[in-house]
Enzyme design. Structure first.
Site, PDB file in Angstrom:
ATOM      1  N   GLY A  31       0.811  -1.212   0.000  1.00  0.00           N
ATOM      2  CA  GLY A  31       0.000   0.000   0.000  1.00  0.00           C
ATOM      3  C   GLY A  31       0.841   1.258   0.000  1.00  0.00           C
ATOM      4  O   GLY A  31       2.023   1.221  -0.311  1.00  0.00           O
ATOM      5  N   LEU A  33       0.451   3.634  -2.142  1.00  0.00           N
ATOM      6  CA  LEU A  33       0.847   3.445  -3.541  1.00  0.00           C
ATOM      7  C   LEU A  33       1.340   4.730  -4.194  1.00  0.00           C
ATOM      8  O   LEU A  33       0.876   5.826  -3.882  1.00  0.00           O
ATOM      9  CB  LEU A  33      -0.333   2.875  -4.335  1.00  0.00           C
ATOM     10  CG  LEU A  33      -0.876   1.536  -3.825  1.00  0.00           C
ATOM     11  CD1 LEU A  33      -1.990   1.038  -4.750  1.00  0.00           C
ATOM     12  CD2 LEU A  33       0.214   0.484  -3.698  1.00  0.00           C
ATOM     13  N   HIS A  37       4.410   1.686  -8.108  1.00  0.00           N
ATOM     14  CA  HIS A  37       3.450   0.573  -8.039  1.00  0.00           C
ATOM     15  C   HIS A  37       2.548   0.571  -9.281  1.00  0.00           C
ATOM     16  O   HIS A  37       2.258  -0.488  -9.843  1.00  0.00           O
ATOM     17  CB  HIS A  37       2.553   0.714  -6.799  1.00  0.00           C
ATOM     18  CG  HIS A  37       3.282   0.656  -5.488  1.00  0.00           C
ATOM     19  ND1 HIS A  37       3.389   1.744  -4.654  1.00  0.00           N
ATOM     20  CD2 HIS A  37       3.927  -0.355  -4.865  1.00  0.00           C
ATOM     21  CE1 HIS A  37       4.060   1.389  -3.561  1.00  0.00           C
ATOM     22  NE2 HIS A  37       4.406   0.139  -3.672  1.00  0.00           N
ATOM     23  N   LYS A 151      13.606  -1.877  -7.999  1.00  0.00           N
ATOM     24  CA  LYS A 151      13.953  -1.026  -6.863  1.00  0.00           C
ATOM     25  C   LYS A 151      14.396  -1.900  -5.682  1.00  0.00           C
ATOM     26  O   LYS A 151      15.304  -1.554  -4.942  1.00  0.00           O
ATOM     27  CB  LYS A 151      12.725  -0.183  -6.513  1.00  0.00           C
ATOM     28  CG  LYS A 151      12.581   0.282  -5.096  1.00  0.00           C
ATOM     29  CD  LYS A 151      13.325   1.571  -4.902  1.00  0.00           C
ATOM     30  CE  LYS A 151      13.010   2.271  -3.601  1.00  0.00           C
ATOM     31  NZ  LYS A 151      13.014   1.430  -2.428  1.00  0.00           N
ATOM     32  N   ASP A 152      13.718  -3.050  -5.536  1.00  0.00           N
ATOM     33  CA  ASP A 152      14.085  -4.025  -4.504  1.00  0.00           C
ATOM     34  C   ASP A 152      14.795  -5.187  -5.196  1.00  0.00           C
ATOM     35  O   ASP A 152      14.241  -6.276  -5.350  1.00  0.00           O
ATOM     36  CB  ASP A 152      12.822  -4.478  -3.755  1.00  0.00           C
ATOM     37  CG  ASP A 152      12.147  -3.308  -3.056  1.00  0.00           C
ATOM     38  OD1 ASP A 152      12.649  -2.870  -2.031  1.00  0.00           O
ATOM     39  OD2 ASP A 152      11.138  -2.812  -3.591  1.00  0.00           O
ATOM     40  N   SER A 188       7.299   4.188  -0.771  1.00  0.00           N
ATOM     41  CA  SER A 188       6.274   4.565   0.221  1.00  0.00           C
ATOM     42  C   SER A 188       6.930   5.249   1.411  1.00  0.00           C
ATOM     43  O   SER A 188       6.306   6.070   2.085  1.00  0.00           O
ATOM     44  CB  SER A 188       5.527   3.325   0.684  1.00  0.00           C
ATOM     45  OG  SER A 188       5.048   2.613  -0.424  1.00  0.00           O
ATOM     46  N   ARG A 189       8.183   4.900   1.678  1.00  0.00           N
ATOM     47  CA  ARG A 189       8.874   5.489   2.836  1.00  0.00           C
ATOM     48  C   ARG A 189       9.244   6.953   2.599  1.00  0.00           C
ATOM     49  O   ARG A 189       9.500   7.676   3.562  1.00  0.00           O
ATOM     50  CB  ARG A 189      10.114   4.683   3.187  1.00  0.00           C
ATOM     51  CG  ARG A 189       9.777   3.338   3.810  1.00  0.00           C
ATOM     52  CD  ARG A 189      11.008   2.603   4.299  1.00  0.00           C
ATOM     53  NE  ARG A 189      10.651   1.411   5.050  1.00  0.00           N
ATOM     54  CZ  ARG A 189      10.384   0.226   4.512  1.00  0.00           C
ATOM     55  NH1 ARG A 189      10.437   0.074   3.205  1.00  0.00           N
ATOM     56  NH2 ARG A 189      10.060  -0.810   5.263  1.00  0.00           N
TER      57      ARG A 189
HETATM   58  P1  AMP Z   1       6.123  -2.250  -1.536  1.00  0.00           P
HETATM   59  O1  AMP Z   1       4.711  -1.785  -1.465  1.00  0.00           O
HETATM   60  O2  AMP Z   1       7.134  -1.207  -1.190  1.00  0.00           O
HETATM   61  O3  AMP Z   1       6.348  -3.568  -0.838  1.00  0.00           O
HETATM   62  O4  AMP Z   1       6.404  -2.539  -3.067  1.00  0.00           O
HETATM   63  C1  AMP Z   1       5.556  -3.347  -3.836  1.00  0.00           C
HETATM   64  C2  AMP Z   1       6.199  -3.574  -5.163  1.00  0.00           C
HETATM   65  O5  AMP Z   1       6.421  -2.323  -5.806  1.00  0.00           O
HETATM   66  C3  AMP Z   1       7.578  -4.263  -5.054  1.00  0.00           C
HETATM   67  O6  AMP Z   1       7.700  -5.201  -6.118  1.00  0.00           O
HETATM   68  C4  AMP Z   1       8.520  -3.111  -5.223  1.00  0.00           C
HETATM   69  O7  AMP Z   1       9.782  -3.493  -5.731  1.00  0.00           O
HETATM   70  C5  AMP Z   1       7.771  -2.250  -6.226  1.00  0.00           C
HETATM   71  N1  AMP Z   1       8.248  -0.870  -6.198  1.00  0.00           N
HETATM   72  C6  AMP Z   1       8.385  -0.079  -5.110  1.00  0.00           C
HETATM   73  N2  AMP Z   1       8.899   1.115  -5.468  1.00  0.00           N
HETATM   74  C7  AMP Z   1       9.111   1.059  -6.807  1.00  0.00           C
HETATM   75  C8  AMP Z   1       9.638   1.973  -7.768  1.00  0.00           C
HETATM   76  N3  AMP Z   1      10.052   3.196  -7.433  1.00  0.00           N
HETATM   77  N4  AMP Z   1       9.695   1.586  -9.056  1.00  0.00           N
HETATM   78  C9  AMP Z   1       9.269   0.346  -9.420  1.00  0.00           C
HETATM   79  N5  AMP Z   1       8.766  -0.554  -8.568  1.00  0.00           N
HETATM   80  C10 AMP Z   1       8.685  -0.209  -7.276  1.00  0.00           C
END
Ligand code: AMP
Length: 287
Positions: A31, A33, A37, A151-152, A188-189
């Site tokens: 979330g 978002l 995302h 990104k991860d 998100s951070r």
């Molecule tokens: P999270 O909600 O942070 O756990 O991220 C959910 C998904 O979104 C994960 O696959 C992340 O790698 C991807 N994600 C997060 N930030 C980015 C970004 N800036 N660009 C592309 N994908 C992202």
């Protein structure tokens, strides 16, 4: 967009859609978002008939309880954004739905070397938690394709390993990192950064760009040292600045001009821990 909170209803619905011959793309999230995302949702829409997104802030992947408590929640906005992006299904489970057996005595995954370096080293237990939630989500959703962000970077590698351990037929599609105009990777951070710190946050991107621009055969330590200094000077507390083999994440200190490389950074700005990475050698973008 249909929202499901219960696995049984989700599975019933997905069963019907599969029986009609639809292919499915899955985008798991926690979330809060942003465009990163939503780019995953767009990627999934291009490649599959139906897009399923999940929002679940997974308690087992937070090694720092404060980080879990402070994780941003913008659910109403998220639902609107997912709807506008053309998401077909949102899975929104509660903790008890995902962990009916509780949060203790969970299975352990053999992640090998991946769990001992970088995020694995600095966030003990984090990737075990990622596997816990991903195995549960993948079993429930059983998508044809799974869309995750580079990104991860290390997380993509861990999930690839998990898919192998599960002998899953799901294909992992790593997607490029989406950045703010100044280069800061969307996260998100970022919304937890105090306004005064936001301009400094771009230093991570600048440090990675510095490494990429000056990469040459030979000793790599001067590059990581300089990048680390850039960050410390701006007030970051650096966990790591590393250059690694893009295929294995083994550290590389001396470059032979051949090995595909990725540079990775994790650093705190105040209380907020940010991570980013950059593939340094072209044509080898996928983890
Ligand atoms: P999270 O909600 O942070 O756990 O991220 C959910 C998904 O979104 C994960 O696959 C992340 O790698 C991807 N994600 C997060 N930030 C980015 C970004 N800036 N660009 C592309 N994908 C992202």
């Amino acid at each position: 967009m249909i929202i499901f909170k219960q696995t049984s209803q989700l599975r019933q619905h997905l069963g019907k859609l599969h029986a009609q011959g639809n292919t499915t793309g899955f985008v798991p999230t926690m979330g809060a978002l942003h465009k990163g995302h939503l780019a995953l949702i767009s990627g999934a829409k291009e490649q599959t008939d139906l897009v399923i997104c999940s929002i679940f802030v997974n308690p087992t992947q937070f090694n720092d309880p404060k980080d879990f408590e402070k994780y941003p929640n913008t659910l109403e906005q998220d639902i609107l954004a997912l709807e506008s992006a053309g998401t077909d299904i949102l899975f929104l489970p509660l903790v008890a739905e995902m962990y009916p057996e509780g949060l203790q005595n969970l299975e352990r995954y053999d992640l090998g070397f991946l769990e001992t370096v970088l995020e694995g080293q600095y966030r003990p237990g984090h990737f075990q938690g990622v596997c816990q939630v991903m195995q549960r989500l993948l079993t429930k959703v059983a998508p044809d394709k799974l869309f995750m962000g580079q990104k991860d970077y290390q997380q993509c590698m861990v999930v690839k390993r998990l898919l192998e351990l599960m002998q899953s037929a799901t294909e992992l599609i790593p997607c490029p990192t989406i950045r703010e105009a100044d280069g800061l990777a969307m996260s998100s951070r970022n919304m937890r950064l105090p306004a005064g710190d936001r301009p400094k946050a771009v230093t991570i991107y600048q440090a990675l760009s510095y490494i990429r621009e000056r990469l040459k055969i030979g000793e790599l330590k001067p590059l990581t040292d300089h990048a680390r200094n850039l960050l410390s000077t701006e007030g970051f507390k650096v966990d790591y600045v590393a250059i690694a083999d893009a295929g294995t994440l083994a550290p590389v200190f001396q470059w032979d001009g051949q090995t595909p490389l990725v540079a990775l950074v994790a650093a705190f700005l105040g209380e907020v821990r940010l991570i980013d990475n950059m593939v340094l050698t072209t044509g080898l973008e996928k983890p």
